[in-house]
Design a protein around this motif. Structure first.
Motif, short mmCIF file in Angstrom:
data_model
loop_
_atom_site.label_atom_id
_atom_site.label_comp_id
_atom_site.label_asym_id
_atom_site.label_seq_id
_atom_site.Cartn_x
_atom_site.Cartn_y
_atom_site.Cartn_z
N ALA A 78 13.30 2.65 6.42
CA ALA A 78 14.11 2.04 5.83
C ALA A 78 14.53 2.62 4.37
O ALA A 78 15.03 2.24 3.55
CB ALA A 78 13.45 0.55 5.43
N GLN A 79 14.11 3.97 4.29
CA GLN A 79 14.16 4.81 3.11
C GLN A 79 13.47 4.17 1.75
O GLN A 79 14.06 4.33 0.51
CB GLN A 79 15.87 5.01 2.79
N ARG A 80 12.41 3.51 2.18
CA ARG A 80 11.64 2.90 0.93
C ARG A 80 10.33 4.08 0.61
O ARG A 80 9.32 3.63 1.02
CB ARG A 80 11.12 1.50 1.37
N ARG A 81 10.54 4.87 -0.23
CA ARG A 81 9.50 5.66 -0.60
C ARG A 81 8.54 4.77 -1.44
O ARG A 81 7.21 5.16 -1.16
CB ARG A 81 10.16 6.81 -1.49
N ASP A 82 8.70 3.99 -2.10
CA ASP A 82 7.82 3.32 -2.99
C ASP A 82 7.00 2.38 -2.24
O ASP A 82 5.59 2.35 -2.30
CB ASP A 82 8.61 2.17 -3.90
N LEU A 83 7.42 1.87 -1.10
CA LEU A 83 6.47 1.17 -0.12
C LEU A 83 5.63 2.15 0.57
O LEU A 83 4.62 1.73 1.26
CB LEU A 83 7.73 0.27 0.71
N MET A 84 6.25 3.15 0.89
CA MET A 84 5.16 3.93 1.68
C MET A 84 3.95 4.25 1.11
O MET A 84 2.76 4.27 1.35
CB MET A 84 6.11 5.57 2.04
N HIS A 85 4.16 4.56 -0.35
CA HIS A 85 3.09 4.94 -1.28
C HIS A 85 2.11 3.57 -1.25
O HIS A 85 0.84 3.58 -1.12
CB HIS A 85 3.49 5.36 -2.51
N SER A 86 2.63 2.40 -1.62
CA SER A 86 2.04 1.12 -1.88
C SER A 86 1.13 0.94 -0.59
O SER A 86 0.14 0.64 -0.64
CB SER A 86 2.88 0.11 -2.08
N PHE A 87 1.82 1.01 0.79
CA PHE A 87 1.03 0.40 1.99
C PHE A 87 0.01 1.83 2.07
O PHE A 87 -0.92 1.30 2.84
CB PHE A 87 2.12 0.53 2.99
N ALA A 88 0.24 2.87 1.81
CA ALA A 88 -0.57 4.04 2.01
C ALA A 88 -1.96 3.51 1.42
O ALA A 88 -3.19 3.58 1.90
CB ALA A 88 -0.18 5.39 1.51
N TRP A 89 -1.97 3.13 -0.14
CA TRP A 89 -2.93 3.01 -0.90
C TRP A 89 -3.71 1.64 -0.58
O TRP A 89 -4.83 1.44 -0.60
CB TRP A 89 -2.71 3.02 -2.39
N ILE A 90 -3.08 0.85 -0.25
CA ILE A 90 -3.38 -0.61 0.01
C ILE A 90 -4.31 -0.54 1.45
O ILE A 90 -5.64 -1.10 1.78
CB ILE A 90 -2.29 -1.61 0.33
N SER A 91 -3.79 0.15 2.43
CA SER A 91 -4.38 0.43 3.53
C SER A 91 -5.81 1.40 3.35
O SER A 91 -6.99 0.74 4.01
CB SER A 91 -3.39 1.08 4.84
N MET A 92 -5.70 2.09 2.79
CA MET A 92 -6.78 3.12 2.29
C MET A 92 -8.12 2.22 1.89
O MET A 92 -9.07 2.23 2.28
CB MET A 92 -6.49 4.16 1.36
N ALA A 93 -7.42 1.36 0.72
CA ALA A 93 -8.55 0.56 0.05
C ALA A 93 -9.28 -0.39 1.18
O ALA A 93 -10.35 -0.63 0.96
CB ALA A 93 -8.12 -0.21 -1.10
N LEU A 94 -8.40 -1.15 1.83
CA LEU A 94 -9.04 -1.92 2.95
C LEU A 94 -9.66 -1.32 3.86
O LEU A 94 -10.85 -1.79 4.45
CB LEU A 94 -7.73 -2.86 3.90
#
Length: 482
Positions: free
Chosen positions: A338-354
């Motif tokens: 979807a060309q959403r780089r901001d969401l790529m980073h957000s989901f990466a760190w949320i998944s990492m913390a979880l």
């Protein structure tokens, strides 16, 4: 009071450039996709533990026979997962870009490619099975059982490859519930069939292998039906012959049927770019595991059995991390499409913390209840004692292991697999194998697991450092992502 959005609504927001997602919505979507995958992963481990318990109640030698070839089975499983990732990540990118026909095309090409790939793996497996136990330095008493088990596993490769491809495609499209439910079903069937073949039919280790393969057969039929017939977005009936087959082939019988499944260079190139580094990494990492198994083998059947059973118990800790990782691959992959780089980073760190939070808690549980968990698998007091001691060494490394698992899945979703594969290889060969070869002489199996714990902490650290960089999340123009 605002209502909660459904999973499909949240995924729809992800692919809309004009729609900003709140932190609560991102976290909710991550949890929604993670929970079914975690349940499926845990059921898989419960299945393995019950399998191990069934064999453990037969004899230590029979359990050791399965444990001996387990690392080679992981090697084949890793190659299978890498192959499936090469196609399923493309499905995620296409779905994120709202190109559903393109996603279905990738799946069709993946099915035919998967059949060819699995037949190659099957022939290789059958070729190495007779000599494998001897290469690993095992005693003659367990070689025949180990060879028989591996032969049956090798014959099931087409089922394993198709199951991995279908489940991965469903998950990457956002449909996590169906493959998770079917994985739970497979685990239940595996337990039933294993009981029948091992105890009722008296087939021992071969019965365990037959039970697993029959369970795979039933599951693959259901998985493919769910993917190509039932799924609203990916079912093949959404396409017509006119849209899939060039006019010159539409009247040519078998070619009309076969053409949509023929892999194109573009699809294979992308699958190779994603999957080949993972395949090489898994292959070399499992070679390292096999090397470690050959180091453990001379320690005797008790050490082999304790190592095998402890790995099964430890899987209860890290499989929830793999469930979160499945969600991370889907979310990062669709965000990239979807060309959403901001969401790529957000989901990466949320998944990492979880993932790190869940595995840290599971590590604590394992440390406290290690003897009880080992006793569920085997009645051998020597194996229970040794297994409990090595599990308590490993428990401290679970957060670092989580960081490596989830971050690697993030990079897979982004389609950037070369650097993470090199990082994995350097860590397991440079740290784990080296330390194992040093520690084993003075500490025995305890040294092997201490080396593993140190290596997992090192690997988690370097993956976190890599996640802090920007290179992994680069996005080309939209025309190149489809």
């Amino acid at each position: 009071m605002s209502r909660h959005h459904t999973k499909d609504e949240l995924l729809g927001m992800l692919s809309r450039e004009d729609c900003e997602m709140t932190l609560q919505q991102k976290l909710r979507l991550t949890v929604i996709l993670s929970l079914p995958a975690i349940i499926a992963q845990l059921s898989s481990i419960v299945m393995q533990m019950i399998d191990a318990a069934m064999l453990g109640h037969l004899s230590t030698d029979e359990a050791a026979a399965v444990g001996l070839v387990s690392t080679t089975i992981w090697l084949f499983g890793g190659l299978t997962s890498a192959f499936a990732a090469g196609f399923s990540v493309q499905v995620a990118h296409r779905v994120g870009a709202k190109d559903l026909q393109g996603a279905r095309t990738v799946i069709r090409q993946g099915i035919l490619s998967g059949l060819v790939f699995s037949l190659i793996l099957m022939l290789i497996g059958l070729g190495i099975a007779p000599g494998l136990p001897h290469w690993l330095g095992a005693d003659d008493v367990i070689c025949a059982d180990a060879t028989a088990y591996f032969n049956i596993f090798a014959c099931g490769m087409p089922l394993i490859v198709l199951n991995s491809l279908a489940a991965g495609s469903l998950r990457c499209s956002g449909n996590v519930k169906v493959p998770s439910m079917l994985m739970v079903m497979m685990c239940t069937l595996d337990i039933i069939f294993n009981y029948v073949f091992i105890f009722q039919c008296g087939m021992g280790t071969a019965g365990a292998a037959y039970g697993t393969i029959v369970a795979y057969f039933v599951t693959v039929l259901c998985m493919l039906y769910s993917l190509i017939v039932k799924d609203k977005a990916l079912r093949f009936s959404n396409d017509t012959t006119e849209t899939l087959v060039p006019r010159e082939y539409q009247e040519k019988g078998v070619w009309r049927t076969l053409y949509p499944y023929l892999p194109t260079w573009k699809t294979l190139k992308k699958a190779g770019f994603i999957g080949i580094p993972i395949s090489m990494e898994r292959g070399i990492m499992c070679t390292a595991q096999i090397t470690i198994s050959s180091i453990i083998a001379p320690l005797g059947s008790i050490a082999i059995a304790a190592n095998t059973f402890a790995i099964n118990v430890e899987s209860l800790c890290y499989m929830p991390g793999h469930g979160v990782a499945d969600a991370a691959t889907t979310l990062v992959g669709q965000s990239k499409g979807a060309q959403r780089r901001d969401l790529m980073h957000s989901f990466a760190w949320i998944s990492m913390a979880l993932g790190m939070g869940i595995m840290a808690f599971m590590g604590l549980v394992m440390w406290v209840f290690a003897p009880e968990m080992m006793a569920l698998i085997t009645p051998d007091t020597d194996v229970i004692k040794l297994g409990s001691e090595i599990l308590r060494i490993e428990a401290w490394a679970e957060p670092g292991f989580a960081a490596a698992i989830v971050a690697n899945a993030v990079f897979v979703g982004a389609g950037k697999t070369v650097v993470p594969s090199i990082m994995n290889l350097c860590s397991i060969w440079g740290v784990r194998v080296t330390l194992t070869s040093v520690f084993v002489y003075s500490m025995g199996l305890h040294g092997v697991w201490l080396a593993m714990a140190i290596e997992l902490c090192v690997r988690g650290t370097i993956f976190i450092i890599r996640l802090c960089t920007k290179g992994w999340s680069s996005i080309k123009d939209k025309s190149n992502t489809q």
